[in-house]
Design an enzyme around this catalytic site. Structure first.
Site: not given
Length: 256
Positions: A102, A9-11, A100, A218, A239-240, A172, A178
């Site tokens: 967010e 997921n590149w967000k 998600h 993470s 994610g990251g 999640e 993060g």
């Protein structure tokens, strides 16, 4: 056997040129370095979907797939800024994230809205990645299993049993996204096993056994193998680490 899946997921990251370069790197590394036993899902921003689908090309529907980060609960109409499930399907999207953390936090998306979104995704023949998980306050209070249970019951458990072959769950823990914190493999496994037990209770054990449940807190190359070794963890929603081709492909290899 249930599917092993690693989804990136590149967000809200990368320009189109950057995204195309990243996708191209990942695709070539997956082809050169992996045994292709893991389904890889690239989930870029909406603006990148069509060109990245072209990059995936003939590999699509084999072991590399295209995903979208969200979709509208509405079919079509005067909803400025929204992107419908039909639009996503028309540009080659295979998977769609719904729920998600967010979106829940920053856009106040509730159980009822997420149930509508999930239904739209499934009606248009795409695979649903449904996210659930608890914030730090709930984890510390000790009622995190009940919290996750409510998310599933209120948004998914009215769906017909035959739709579950198109549903992936992503757990999640919000407190581990993060923040530099990561749930231990045992903490992650506890919730994954509980989610599977809830599906078995609502539907049946055979169906529950076939549902892929991903970890989305993470996950990095350093901890991926230990997490994926747990009995009920079938891959990751990354994610990251998905923004770096080397890190992402190393996570895919750990899932093999």
């Amino acid at each position: 056997m249930r599917k092993k899946i690693v989804a990136g997921n590149w967000k809200m990251n990368t320009t189109l040129a950057e995204g195309q370069a990243l996708a191209s790197e990942i695709i070539h590394m997956v082809e050169d370095e992996t045994d292709r036993s893991v389904q890889v899902v690239l989930i870029p921003p909406f603006t990148h979907l069509y060109p990245i689908n072209k990059l995936i090309g003939s590999l699509r529907k084999k072991h590399i797939y295209l995903g979208a980060q969200d979709c509208s609960a509405h079919e079509k109409g005067a909803y400025t800024g929204e992107v419908s499930a039909a639009m996503l399907q028309s540009v080659g999207v295979d998977y769609v994230i719904v729920g998600h953390s967010e979106r829940r936090e920053y856009h106040a998306e509730n159980h009822a809205l997420l149930a509508q979104k999930a239904r739209r995704v499934l009606e248009h023949g795409m695979q649903l990645i449904f996210c659930c998980g608890e914030p730090l306050s709930v984890r510390e209070a000790g009622n995190y299993l009940e919290y996750v249970e409510a998310q599933l019951r209120e948004s998914l458990f009215e769906l017909e049993a035959d739709l579950w072959e198109h549903i992936v769950i992503a757990y999640e823990p919000v407190w581990a996204i993060g923040t530099g914190k990561t749930a231990t493999p045992e903490q992650a496994q506890e919730v994954h096993a509980y989610i599977r037990s809830l599906i078995a209770e609502r539907y049946d054990k055979a169906l529950a056994h076939e549902v892929s449940i991903l970890y989305g807190g993470s996950c990095k190359p350093e901890n991926a193998a230990e997490l994926f070794a747990q009995a009920d963890i079938d891959g990751g929603l990354i994610g990251g680490a998905s923004l770096k081709s080397r890190s992402f492909v190393d996570i895919i290899k750990a899932c093999q």
